[in-house]
Write a protein that holds these residues in place. Structure first.
Motif, PDB file in Angstrom:
ATOM      1  N   ALA A  38       0.496  -0.584  -0.293  1.00 43.64           N
ATOM      2  CA  ALA A  38      -0.496  -0.278  -0.611  1.00 43.64           C
ATOM      3  C   ALA A  38       0.819   1.472  -0.261  1.00 43.64           C
ATOM      4  CB  ALA A  38      -1.139  -0.190   1.376  1.00 43.64           C
ATOM      5  N   SER A  39       2.416   1.063   0.694  1.00 44.23           N
ATOM      6  CA  SER A  39       2.405   2.404   0.397  1.00 44.23           C
ATOM      7  C   SER A  39       3.744   2.954  -0.275  1.00 44.23           C
ATOM      8  CB  SER A  39       4.226   1.624   1.665  1.00 44.23           C
ATOM      9  OG  SER A  39       5.024   0.869   1.107  1.00 44.23           O
ATOM     10  N   GLY A  40       2.969   1.602  -1.802  1.00 41.18           N
ATOM     11  CA  GLY A  40       3.613   1.961  -3.468  1.00 41.18           C
ATOM     12  C   GLY A  40       5.136   1.768  -3.661  1.00 41.18           C
ATOM     13  N   ALA A  41       6.390   1.404  -2.720  1.00 43.40           N
ATOM     14  CA  ALA A  41       7.264   1.623  -2.424  1.00 43.40           C
ATOM     15  C   ALA A  41       8.356   0.534  -3.417  1.00 43.40           C
ATOM     16  CB  ALA A  41       7.757   0.978  -0.739  1.00 43.40           C
ATOM     17  N   TYR A  42       6.804  -0.757  -2.813  1.00 45.89           N
ATOM     18  CA  TYR A  42       7.564  -1.702  -4.337  1.00 45.89           C
ATOM     19  C   TYR A  42       6.117  -2.045  -4.772  1.00 45.89           C
ATOM     20  CZ  TYR A  42      10.930  -2.867  -0.814  1.00 45.89           C
ATOM     21  OH  TYR A  42      12.813  -2.778   0.085  1.00 45.89           O
ATOM     22  N   VAL A  43       6.635  -2.508  -6.284  1.00 43.17           N
ATOM     23  CA  VAL A  43       5.590  -3.395  -7.417  1.00 43.17           C
ATOM     24  C   VAL A  43       6.137  -4.229  -7.372  1.00 43.17           C
ATOM     25  CG1 VAL A  43       4.128  -2.418  -9.254  1.00 43.17           C
ATOM     26  CG2 VAL A  43       5.347  -0.450  -7.748  1.00 43.17           C
ATOM     27  N   PRO A  44       5.459  -5.244  -6.813  1.00 38.83           N
ATOM     28  CA  PRO A  44       5.530  -6.723  -7.166  1.00 38.83           C
ATOM     29  C   PRO A  44       5.205  -7.631  -9.331  1.00 38.83           C
ATOM     30  CG  PRO A  44       3.888  -7.227  -6.179  1.00 38.83           C
ATOM     31  CD  PRO A  44       4.415  -5.445  -5.920  1.00 38.83           C
ATOM     32  N   LEU A  45       6.214  -7.984  -9.843  1.00 39.36           N
ATOM     33  CA  LEU A  45       5.940  -7.813 -11.058  1.00 39.36           C
ATOM     34  C   LEU A  45       5.504  -9.677 -11.838  1.00 39.36           C
ATOM     35  CD1 LEU A  45       8.217  -5.582 -12.915  1.00 39.36           C
ATOM     36  CD2 LEU A  45       6.148  -4.790 -11.924  1.00 39.36           C
ATOM     37  N   ALA A  46       6.441 -10.049 -11.313  1.00 39.33           N
ATOM     38  CA  ALA A  46       6.543 -11.391 -11.799  1.00 39.33           C
ATOM     39  C   ALA A  46       7.423 -12.675 -10.698  1.00 39.33           C
ATOM     40  CB  ALA A  46       7.029 -11.869 -13.022  1.00 39.33           C
ATOM     41  N   GLU A  47       7.202 -13.758 -10.769  1.00 42.09           N
ATOM     42  CA  GLU A  47       7.487 -14.778 -10.303  1.00 42.09           C
ATOM     43  C   GLU A  47       7.789 -15.684 -11.867  1.00 42.09           C
ATOM     44  OE1 GLU A  47       7.290 -17.894  -6.342  1.00 42.09           O
ATOM     45  OE2 GLU A  47       5.667 -16.391  -6.673  1.00 42.09           O
ATOM     46  N   THR A  48       9.390 -16.032 -11.129  1.00 39.27           N
ATOM     47  CA  THR A  48      10.205 -17.292 -12.253  1.00 39.27           C
ATOM     48  C   THR A  48       9.946 -18.346 -12.340  1.00 39.27           C
ATOM     49  OG1 THR A  48      12.124 -15.511 -12.104  1.00 39.27           O
ATOM     50  CG2 THR A  48      12.315 -17.745 -12.719  1.00 39.27           C
ATOM     51  N   ARG A  49       9.220 -18.926 -13.442  1.00 36.74           N
ATOM     52  CA  ARG A  49       9.323 -21.011 -13.058  1.00 36.74           C
ATOM     53  C   ARG A  49      10.353 -20.848 -13.830  1.00 36.74           C
ATOM     54  NH1 ARG A  49       3.766 -21.628 -15.868  1.00 36.74           N
ATOM     55  NH2 ARG A  49       4.388 -23.723 -15.923  1.00 36.74           N
ATOM     56  N   ILE A  50      10.901 -22.178 -13.483  1.00 36.12           N
ATOM     57  CA  ILE A  50      11.912 -22.798 -13.918  1.00 36.12           C
ATOM     58  C   ILE A  50      11.173 -24.462 -14.599  1.00 36.12           C
ATOM     59  CG2 ILE A  50      13.613 -21.571 -13.369  1.00 36.12           C
ATOM     60  CD1 ILE A  50      14.209 -24.678 -11.303  1.00 36.12           C
ATOM     61  N   GLN A  51      12.465 -25.014 -15.497  1.00 34.07           N
ATOM     62  CA  GLN A  51      11.674 -26.872 -15.938  1.00 34.07           C
ATOM     63  C   GLN A  51      13.085 -27.506 -15.055  1.00 34.07           C
ATOM     64  OE1 GLN A  51      10.817 -24.365 -18.081  1.00 34.07           O
ATOM     65  NE2 GLN A  51       9.022 -23.654 -17.177  1.00 34.07           N
ATOM     66  N   LEU A  52      13.156 -28.460 -14.286  1.00 30.78           N
ATOM     67  CA  LEU A  52      13.716 -28.947 -14.602  1.00 30.78           C
ATOM     68  C   LEU A  52      13.830 -30.360 -14.928  1.00 30.78           C
ATOM     69  CD1 LEU A  52      13.968 -29.192 -10.326  1.00 30.78           C
ATOM     70  CD2 LEU A  52      15.524 -27.893 -11.626  1.00 30.78           C
ATOM     71  N   VAL A  53      14.719 -30.739 -15.719  1.00 30.96           N
ATOM     72  CA  VAL A  53      14.995 -32.096 -16.564  1.00 30.96           C
ATOM     73  C   VAL A  53      15.456 -32.986 -15.552  1.00 30.96           C
ATOM     74  CG1 VAL A  53      15.851 -33.376 -18.675  1.00 30.96           C
ATOM     75  CG2 VAL A  53      14.162 -31.191 -18.592  1.00 30.96           C
ATOM     76  N   SER A  54      15.191 -34.244 -15.476  1.00 23.52           N
ATOM     77  CA  SER A  54      15.313 -35.450 -14.215  1.00 23.52           C
ATOM     78  C   SER A  54      16.766 -35.916 -15.927  1.00 23.52           C
ATOM     79  CB  SER A  54      14.796 -36.240 -14.269  1.00 23.52           C
ATOM     80  OG  SER A  54      13.652 -37.076 -15.030  1.00 23.52           O
ATOM     81  N   GLY A  55      18.012 -36.798 -15.470  1.00 25.19           N
ATOM     82  CA  GLY A  55      19.056 -37.727 -16.282  1.00 25.19           C
ATOM     83  C   GLY A  55      17.965 -38.817 -16.407  1.00 25.19           C
ATOM     84  N   GLN A  56      18.082 -39.400 -17.554  1.00 21.14           N
ATOM     85  CA  GLN A  56      17.750 -40.384 -17.733  1.00 21.14           C
ATOM     86  C   GLN A  56      18.098 -42.104 -16.860  1.00 21.14           C
ATOM     87  OE1 GLN A  56      19.779 -41.631 -21.608  1.00 21.14           O
ATOM     88  NE2 GLN A  56      19.698 -40.174 -22.691  1.00 21.14           N
ATOM     89  N   ARG A  57      19.080 -41.591 -15.861  1.00 17.66           N
ATOM     90  CA  ARG A  57      18.764 -42.515 -14.622  1.00 17.66           C
ATOM     91  C   ARG A  57      18.501 -42.965 -13.360  1.00 17.66           C
ATOM     92  NH1 ARG A  57      24.617 -44.782 -14.419  1.00 17.66           N
ATOM     93  NH2 ARG A  57      24.897 -42.983 -13.348  1.00 17.66           N
ATOM     94  N   LEU A  58      18.631 -40.916 -13.294  1.00 15.57           N
ATOM     95  CA  LEU A  58      17.962 -41.007 -12.179  1.00 15.57           C
ATOM     96  C   LEU A  58      16.803 -41.283 -11.425  1.00 15.57           C
ATOM     97  CD1 LEU A  58      18.498 -39.252 -10.011  1.00 15.57           C
ATOM     98  CD2 LEU A  58      16.427 -37.466 -11.013  1.00 15.57           C
ATOM     99  N   ARG A  59      16.382 -42.153 -10.443  1.00 18.87           N
ATOM    100  CA  ARG A  59      15.861 -42.609  -9.596  1.00 18.87           C
ATOM    101  C   ARG A  59      16.333 -41.361  -8.164  1.00 18.87           C
ATOM    102  NH1 ARG A  59      13.323 -47.625 -10.664  1.00 18.87           N
ATOM    103  NH2 ARG A  59      14.437 -48.707 -12.013  1.00 18.87           N
ATOM    104  N   ASN A  60      14.770 -41.773  -7.437  1.00 16.39           N
ATOM    105  CA  ASN A  60      14.258 -41.266  -6.270  1.00 16.39           C
ATOM    106  C   ASN A  60      14.596 -39.380  -6.715  1.00 16.39           C
ATOM    107  OD1 ASN A  60      13.734 -43.098  -4.365  1.00 16.39           O
ATOM    108  ND2 ASN A  60      16.183 -43.667  -3.996  1.00 16.39           N
ATOM    109  N   GLY A  61      13.629 -38.763  -7.352  1.00 14.11           N
ATOM    110  CA  GLY A  61      14.392 -37.694  -8.206  1.00 14.11           C
ATOM    111  C   GLY A  61      12.739 -37.258  -7.308  1.00 14.11           C
ATOM    112  N   VAL A  62      13.627 -35.938  -5.735  1.00 18.20           N
ATOM    113  CA  VAL A  62      12.372 -35.377  -5.354  1.00 18.20           C
ATOM    114  C   VAL A  62      13.316 -33.913  -5.531  1.00 18.20           C
ATOM    115  CG1 VAL A  62      11.763 -34.743  -3.131  1.00 18.20           C
ATOM    116  CG2 VAL A  62      12.067 -37.238  -4.040  1.00 18.20           C
TER     117      VAL A  62
END
Length: 591
Positions: free
Chosen positions: A551-575
């Protein structure tokens, strides 16, 4: 008989990539072809493909679940990474490196490895999450029995204290977080760290170790986020007898399931099993691989190449794949690759700060004019569209619960012009927008300048060196005022997933610093400061702080970053480890 439906090419793209122009897709696809040719050529013979089955459980399988679960031990986990700032736990300030450190450092508490709960804390070296006094100033922890360093020596409360003491030696141990210095030090008689030899050196009396298994922290002021601070590697134990000061990162002593056995700038880092680690004392790390190899210093494109070609299992950078890599989804085997993708909203909020001590932003009405003119949809497009950014109208990362409400705000040029009249500048004004000299940031800055020009606010976009941007360019209030930076395009990412960590440094007037200032707008409102104190004491909601700051106008939020993780071909337990925006290295396997 069922009607056969013809598949459109766009239908083969993931939902977040639909809407891309085919010019963009095809241009990026050309890059991917080159990527694959180079990557496959690195694999040698064998038909150009890694001789392993491709493991995939579908899109986003690792976000709230486990990708390709397994409890089988053995094999070598192959990790790719950008440059590593330091392997010294008290000197690193990169979340990707903090993820890697889960292999060889343990802390009193740590992030849970349970799917969908990785932002929560669980006991690690300690038996519980700590006991706090009624006034919030004293925290007490008890260490588990049977915990040892790689040399076989038991880990004591004194070792935990010594590791923390190192962070106070700012002339030797540089680069890491200093939260505990701020919480524990006496400004009137600062503790210089364990290396000073002056006769009148003060001791760090705010940490007590009454016995080898008990450690007590006495804070200067209440801080409910202390357990998250203690989960950072900078709070891990260090044996004083093995401390080589500024060179400790060359051979840190392990308290975790692996020990570093080799560090080479060409071949990378090798970690092998620590025989002194007792899994009975560790409910978090599964330590499935026999060996972990980390190739460091790789560019984003090179890391993507390795993942796609099968020569790497996971990337710890926390930045996701490069934009060009997503175009592979349009190829014939795109569906198979999509099955290996986890889409993550990172918590990195891009925002516009309006320094309240730089004219005309010292006038709330002038700030209101800027706020009303912003078109977040156009900003999102400048950031690459929905594939790379989520529009944000709140000073609050999406992953945090309990945030303020509010609909997606639309630009209102008429309201902007009315606000200009209220601030005595009906014909507009001129100002400077400081921005890191990075292509994506400059693109956003140019878009914002165009939006403000439409309401007669003349903006000079001034790109600045990314290496010094946050430390001294916009991190020095005097420099901001001297250069007339009325607008600052910044990205705010909290060190740990709490509202206090995100908001406190950003809006608390007492957080303003001469170097590395995190309060980019120099917002110093007594009412907001009081709300911060009440939130820290548990007497107010952080959402109230966020609402008041916005409300103070001191900050204007714009957007939050999105990313795409790609797992390796043999990755197990990808959390997906949300605090680090990557797969949890401590529970990953390959069998």
């Amino acid at each position: 008989m069922e009607q056969q439906i013809r598949e459109r090419p766009a239908d083969r793209l993931p939902p977040w990539a639909r809407g891309w122009s085919w010019r963009r897709v095809l241009a990026a696809a050309a890059v991917i072809v080159l990527v694959l040719v180079v990557a496959v050529s690195c694999l040698g013979s064998g038909g150009g493909r890694a001789d392993v089955p491709v493991l995939a459980d579908g899109p986003d399988a690792g976000v709230d679940g486990v990708r390709s679960p397994s409890d089988e031990r053995g094999g070598t986990l192959r990790v790719v990474a950008p440059a590593v700032d330091s392997l010294d736990p008290q000197r690193s300030y990169l979340p990707g490196v903090w993820n890697l450190m889960r292999l060889y450092t343990r802390t009193l508490v740590t992030f849970d490895a349970a799917p969908g709960a990785t932002g929560e804390l669980v006991p690690d070296l300690a038996t519980d999450l700590g006991a706090v006094s009624d006034d919030g100033l004293t925290w007490t922890y008890t260490l588990r029995e049977g915990i040892r360093f790689e040399n076989g020596r038991p880990i004591t409360s004194g070792d935990v204290k010594y590791g923390i003491q190192r962070s106070f030696a700012s002339d030797v141990i540089v680069g890491g977080p200093t939260y505990l210095v701020d919480l524990l030090d006496d400004p009137a008689n600062p503790y210089p760290g364990p290396y000073s030899t002056e006769e009148d050196d003060p001791v760090l009396s705010s940490i007590e170790t009454p016995d080898e298994r008990t450690i007590v922290f006495r804070l200067r002021s209440p801080q409910p986020d202390l357990p998250y601070v203690l989960a950072l590697p900078s709070s891990s134990p260090v044996p004083a007898e093995a401390d080589t000061r500024g060179e400790y990162g060359a051979d840190p002593v392990s308290s975790g399931p692996y020990a570093i056995t080799s560090v080479d700038p060409e071949t990378g880092i090798v970690l092998e099993r620590n025989p002194e680690w007792d899994p009975a004392t560790d409910e978090v790390r599964t330590a499935l691989p026999d060996r972990v190899e980390v190739r460091t210093g790789l560019s984003g494109l090179a890391r993507d190449q390795a993942l796609l070609a099968g020569s790497a299992d996971l990337d710890v950078s926390g930045t996701g794949v490069q934009a060009a890599t997503t175009a592979r989804l349009a190829a014939e085997d795109g569906a198979a690759l999509l099955d290996r993708v986890d889409d993550v909203t990172t918590g990195a909020v891009r925002l516009l700060a309006l320094p309240t001590d730089v004219a005309p932003m010292d006038d709330p009405a002038c700030r209101a004019a800027v706020v009303a003119a912003i078109d977040r949809r156009a900003v999102q497009s400048a950031l690459g569209g929905a594939v790379d950014a989520v529009r944000s109208t709140q000073l609050w990362p999406r992953a945090l619960g309990g945030g303020p409400g509010g609909a997606d705000a639309e630009p209102d040029p008429e309201a902007a012009r009315a606000a200009l009249a209220d601030c005595g500048r009906p014909d507009g004004f001129a100002t400077v927008l400081a921005v890191p000299d990075v292509r994506s940031s400059v693109d956003v800055a140019d878009e914002i300048a165009a939006q403000l020009a439409a309401v007669d606010i003349d903006v000079e976009v001034r790109p600045l060196d990314p290496a010094t941007f946050y430390a001294t360019d916009v991190g020095n209030p005097g420099n901001v005022a001297a250069n007339g930076y009325g607008l600052v395009l910044a990205t705010r990412t909290a060190d740990f997933p709490t509202a206090g960590s995100f908001l406190g440094p950003l809006v608390d007037g007492r957080s303003v610093a001469r170097v590395g200032n995190p309060n980019y707008a120099r917002l110093d409102d007594p009412e907001i400061n009081a709300l911060v104190d009440q939130a820290r004491a548990g007497d107010a909601d952080w959402a109230q702080v966020a609402d008041a700051a916005r409300a103070s106008g001191a900050y204007v939020p714009l957007a939050e970053t999105r990313i795409q993780l790609v797992s390796g071909q043999r990755l197990r337990n990808g959390v997906v480890m949300r605090p680090y925006d990557g797969y949890d290295v401590a529970t990953a396997g390959v069998r």
